[in-house]
Design a protein around this motif. Structure first.
Motif, PDB file in Angstrom:
ATOM      1  N   LEU A 142       1.239  -1.137  -0.335  1.00  0.00           N
ATOM      2  CA  LEU A 142       0.093  -0.050   0.288  1.00  0.00           C
ATOM      3  C   LEU A 142       0.690   1.128   0.101  1.00  0.00           C
ATOM      4  O   LEU A 142       2.123   1.146   1.002  1.00  0.00           O
ATOM      5  N   SER A 158      -6.459  -2.899   3.437  1.00  0.00           N
ATOM      6  CA  SER A 158      -5.999  -3.416   4.176  1.00  0.00           C
ATOM      7  C   SER A 158      -6.858  -3.876   4.870  1.00  0.00           C
ATOM      8  O   SER A 158      -7.007  -5.723   4.828  1.00  0.00           O
ATOM      9  N   ARG A 159      -7.887  -3.554   5.445  1.00  0.00           N
ATOM     10  CA  ARG A 159      -9.183  -4.847   5.770  1.00  0.00           C
ATOM     11  C   ARG A 159     -10.033  -5.214   4.858  1.00  0.00           C
ATOM     12  O   ARG A 159     -10.335  -5.932   4.995  1.00  0.00           O
ATOM     13  N   GLN A 162      -8.130  -8.180   4.381  1.00  0.00           N
ATOM     14  CA  GLN A 162      -8.020  -9.169   5.115  1.00  0.00           C
ATOM     15  C   GLN A 162      -8.168 -10.759   4.831  1.00  0.00           C
ATOM     16  O   GLN A 162      -7.038 -12.029   4.687  1.00  0.00           O
ATOM     17  N   ILE A 168       0.701  -7.751   3.597  1.00  0.00           N
ATOM     18  CA  ILE A 168      -0.030  -7.086   2.791  1.00  0.00           C
ATOM     19  C   ILE A 168       0.693  -5.794   4.241  1.00  0.00           C
ATOM     20  O   ILE A 168       0.829  -5.885   5.263  1.00  0.00           O
ATOM     21  N   THR A 169       1.464  -5.263   3.366  1.00  0.00           N
ATOM     22  CA  THR A 169       2.386  -4.395   3.365  1.00  0.00           C
ATOM     23  C   THR A 169       2.260  -2.729   3.396  1.00  0.00           C
ATOM     24  O   THR A 169       1.186  -2.525   2.790  1.00  0.00           O
ATOM     25  N   ARG A 170       2.925  -1.670   4.190  1.00  0.00           N
ATOM     26  CA  ARG A 170       2.609  -0.297   3.844  1.00  0.00           C
ATOM     27  C   ARG A 170       4.372   0.091   3.954  1.00  0.00           C
ATOM     28  O   ARG A 170       5.045  -0.393   4.248  1.00  0.00           O
TER      29      ARG A 170
END
Length: 199
Positions: A142, A158-159, A162, A168-170
């Motif tokens: 993200l 992200s939600r 899931q 999932i990375t930021r």
């Protein structure tokens, strides 16, 4: 009282509608166009028309392209299991300039903004979810901006992702190269501490 002939006034008004262009800049641009040789002005107008007529979004990543699939999605040497989610086509260019990222992209064409009346259906989130369901993606990065809208968009996506059970990375945030600690805000400094790594 009108200072300029109506066609000139209209040209100034159109330039003034562009982002970051004030009234004085719009006048400067309009007079620059008027000073151009006729062939150059026609070539300029033709480039705008052609860009509008022949540019559309890639069916896979939503980036701007002039073919069904953009060159990045068509490049089979790229990591097909990683998608970097960005808000704007210009963000793709920023990543590509680094020559470090070799995965694919997904362009949202905006961020969530309740104040601006931009909801999930107004940007390309549905297409992202469909891609992940269809393509066997292993990681989503993200990479929206670290502002209120960008953070809200990243949290929402992200939600939403899931249930797929993927990584999932930021993007990490920190102190800009050449920056001085005394001028860095508290949030950035906190993020820099959280994102620290071993040397």
């Amino acid at each position: 009282m009108d200072y300029f002939a109506p066609p000139v006034e209209r040209l100034i008004e159109e330039f003034a509608r562009l982002p970051g262009i004030g009234q004085k800049s719009a006048q400067r641009l309009a007079f620059h166009v008027l000073d151009m040789p006729k062939e150059d002005a026609e070539r300029f107008a033709s480039a705008i028309r052609e860009a509008k007529e022949k540019t559309f979004t890639c069916k896979r990543c939503q980036n701007l392209t002039d073919s069904e699939e953009c060159p990045i999605c068509a490049d089979k040497s790229r990591d097909q299991k990683t998608i970097c989610v960005v808000a704007d086509p210009r963000d793709v260019i920023a990543f590509e300039r680094t020559k470090e990222y070799r995965g694919l992209y997904h362009v949202l064409h905006g961020t969530l903004s309740p104040m601006g009346h931009v909801g999930p259906d107004d940007i390309r989130i549905r297409e992202l979810v469909q891609r992940i369901a269809d393509e066997g993606t292993e990681e989503v990065i993200l990479a929206t901006n670290p502002d209120t809208e960008g953070e809200a968009t990243a949290m929402y996506i992200s939600r939403l992702l899931q249930p797929f059970g993927i990584k999932i990375t930021r993007l990490a945030y920190g102190i800009p190269v050449g920056g001085h600690l005394e001028f860095v805000d508290e949030v950035t400094l906190t993020r820099a501490l959280e994102g620290r790594r071993e040397l």
